[in-house]
Design a protein around this motif. Structure first.
Motif, PDB file in Angstrom:
ATOM      1  N   ASP A 161       0.858  -1.191   0.081  1.00 51.98           N
ATOM      2  CA  ASP A 161       0.060   0.084   0.206  1.00 51.98           C
ATOM      3  C   ASP A 161       0.842   1.238   0.107  1.00 51.98           C
ATOM      4  O   ASP A 161       0.516   2.286  -0.537  1.00 51.98           O
ATOM      5  CB  ASP A 161      -0.777   0.107   1.324  1.00 51.98           C
ATOM      6  N   ALA A 162       1.797   1.165   0.941  1.00 57.61           N
ATOM      7  CA  ALA A 162       2.848   2.541   1.025  1.00 57.61           C
ATOM      8  C   ALA A 162       3.567   2.730  -0.331  1.00 57.61           C
ATOM      9  O   ALA A 162       3.708   3.750  -0.718  1.00 57.61           O
ATOM     10  CB  ALA A 162       3.731   2.224   2.191  1.00 57.61           C
ATOM     11  N   TRP A 163       4.066   1.516  -0.915  1.00 61.56           N
ATOM     12  CA  TRP A 163       4.966   1.566  -2.137  1.00 61.56           C
ATOM     13  C   TRP A 163       3.789   2.269  -3.374  1.00 61.56           C
ATOM     14  O   TRP A 163       4.433   3.093  -4.204  1.00 61.56           O
ATOM     15  CB  TRP A 163       5.359   0.299  -2.536  1.00 61.56           C
ATOM     16  N   LEU A 164       2.649   1.869  -3.325  1.00 58.03           N
ATOM     17  CA  LEU A 164       1.792   2.140  -4.296  1.00 58.03           C
ATOM     18  C   LEU A 164       1.370   3.720  -4.255  1.00 58.03           C
ATOM     19  O   LEU A 164       1.555   4.232  -5.339  1.00 58.03           O
ATOM     20  CB  LEU A 164       0.208   1.448  -4.182  1.00 58.03           C
ATOM     21  N   PHE A 165       1.182   4.099  -3.071  1.00 56.16           N
ATOM     22  CA  PHE A 165       1.063   5.438  -2.919  1.00 56.16           C
ATOM     23  C   PHE A 165       2.170   6.323  -2.981  1.00 56.16           C
ATOM     24  O   PHE A 165       2.050   7.312  -3.709  1.00 56.16           O
ATOM     25  CB  PHE A 165       0.329   5.908  -1.273  1.00 56.16           C
ATOM     26  N   ALA A 166       3.323   5.784  -2.727  1.00 56.08           N
ATOM     27  CA  ALA A 166       4.534   6.512  -2.945  1.00 56.08           C
ATOM     28  C   ALA A 166       4.937   6.695  -4.749  1.00 56.08           C
ATOM     29  O   ALA A 166       5.178   7.951  -4.907  1.00 56.08           O
ATOM     30  CB  ALA A 166       5.824   5.914  -2.380  1.00 56.08           C
ATOM     31  N   THR A 167       4.813   5.717  -5.286  1.00 50.32           N
ATOM     32  CA  THR A 167       5.066   5.967  -6.675  1.00 50.32           C
ATOM     33  C   THR A 167       3.971   6.710  -7.281  1.00 50.32           C
ATOM     34  O   THR A 167       4.097   7.547  -8.114  1.00 50.32           O
ATOM     35  CB  THR A 167       5.036   4.506  -7.337  1.00 50.32           C
ATOM     36  N   SER A 168       2.637   6.465  -6.895  1.00 47.92           N
ATOM     37  CA  SER A 168       1.522   7.348  -7.260  1.00 47.92           C
ATOM     38  C   SER A 168       1.788   8.790  -7.201  1.00 47.92           C
ATOM     39  O   SER A 168       1.677   9.658  -8.086  1.00 47.92           O
ATOM     40  CB  SER A 168       0.213   6.847  -6.782  1.00 47.92           C
ATOM     41  N   PHE A 169       2.152   9.181  -6.061  1.00 49.82           N
ATOM     42  CA  PHE A 169       2.647  10.507  -5.639  1.00 49.82           C
ATOM     43  C   PHE A 169       3.863  11.007  -6.489  1.00 49.82           C
ATOM     44  O   PHE A 169       3.649  12.169  -6.968  1.00 49.82           O
ATOM     45  CB  PHE A 169       2.909  10.795  -4.214  1.00 49.82           C
ATOM     46  N   ALA A 170       4.905  10.343  -6.773  1.00 48.39           N
ATOM     47  CA  ALA A 170       5.823  10.381  -7.614  1.00 48.39           C
ATOM     48  C   ALA A 170       5.455  10.931  -9.101  1.00 48.39           C
ATOM     49  O   ALA A 170       5.788  11.951  -9.681  1.00 48.39           O
ATOM     50  CB  ALA A 170       6.941   9.685  -7.728  1.00 48.39           C
ATOM     51  N   GLY A 171       4.473  10.022  -9.474  1.00 46.77           N
ATOM     52  CA  GLY A 171       3.901  10.038 -10.884  1.00 46.77           C
ATOM     53  C   GLY A 171       3.137  11.683 -10.863  1.00 46.77           C
ATOM     54  O   GLY A 171       3.027  12.396 -11.860  1.00 46.77           O
ATOM     55  N   ALA A 172       2.556  12.022  -9.728  1.00 48.37           N
ATOM     56  CA  ALA A 172       1.532  13.015  -9.732  1.00 48.37           C
ATOM     57  C   ALA A 172       2.569  14.321  -9.859  1.00 48.37           C
ATOM     58  O   ALA A 172       2.295  15.307 -10.370  1.00 48.37           O
ATOM     59  CB  ALA A 172       0.769  13.354  -8.570  1.00 48.37           C
TER      60      ALA A 172
END
Length: 225
Positions: free
Chosen positions: A97-108
């Protein structure tokens, strides 16, 4: 403040309240992907409300970033994976979950901060949201097959509303809506509906799936469930 501004404040407040309430409810059900995404919507709406009331530019910038995150990754990817806990029994660990949000934030961050990506953002947002709409159609089908026709219809309604909002966001201006106030009113109400309906649809399908499993268990095993 004029009438339209008051309605905008009401619409945004509704979004803040519904996303907060149902985000907490998702957390209580153990779905941290959906819970956190709903709370990000709360944070975005709260900052937009601060901007609308006080004109603080920093609050608008925060809301703009959170909006970009949710439109590009939070709803199309995170929410889909969160709903897949029911449709596909997808239950990742907290680390995932944490990895998913971290990569999504990086994309944003890349979408917002890299100028060369600006021309592609509108189309990217629509494509991502359309993919999410296809999943929602599948989710509605699962609800209908499980005997939850009312919630299936509710999901289709929020699918249509939010897809319309996503499709016109960067491509169409409502006649006379030069400051986009009417659009933001409609967007706030559409997203509020999404936050509420997806929670109850999620619960309905979860209960239906659990009941179906229970009916399939041998009588000798049911006594121990």
């Amino acid at each position: 403040m004029d009438f339209k501004t008051n309605v905008l404040l009401f619409s945004t407040s509704m979004l803040v309240v519904t996303s907060l309430v149902y985000g907490i409810k998702f957390f209580k059900r153990g779905n941290y992907l959906l819970g956190l995404e709903w709370l990000i919507v709360t944070f975005s709406g709260s900052n937009f409300l601060i901007f609308a009331l006080a004109g603080i530019q920093g609050a608008y910038s925060i809301s703009y970033f959170c909006d970009a995150f949710s439109r590009a990754f939070g709803i199309p990817i995170v929410t889909t994976l969160g709903l897949m806990a029911i449709t596909h029994r997808f239950k990742p660990s907290l680390k995932v979950d944490a990895w998913l949000f971290a990569t999504s934030f990086a994309g944003a961050v890349a979408l917002v901060a890299v100028p060369s990506l600006a021309p592609f953002k509108p189309v990217f947002y629509v494509v991502m949201w359309t993919a999410f709409s296809f999943y929602l159609a599948y989710f509605a089908k699962r609800l209908f097959n499980a005997g939850e026709g009312g919630h299936a219809a509710g999901v289709i309604v929020v699918l249509i509303l939010t897809q319309a909002i996503a499709s016109i966001y960067d491509f169409y201006q409502i006649p006379g809506d030069t400051e986009h106030i009417v659009f933001y009113i409609l967007a706030g109400l559409a997203w509020s509906s999404l936050c509420v309906e997806l929670y109850y649809a999620y619960c309905a399908l979860e209960n239906a799936e659990q009941n179906a499993i229970s009916r399939k268990l041998p009588t000798s095993r049911k006594a121990y469930v």
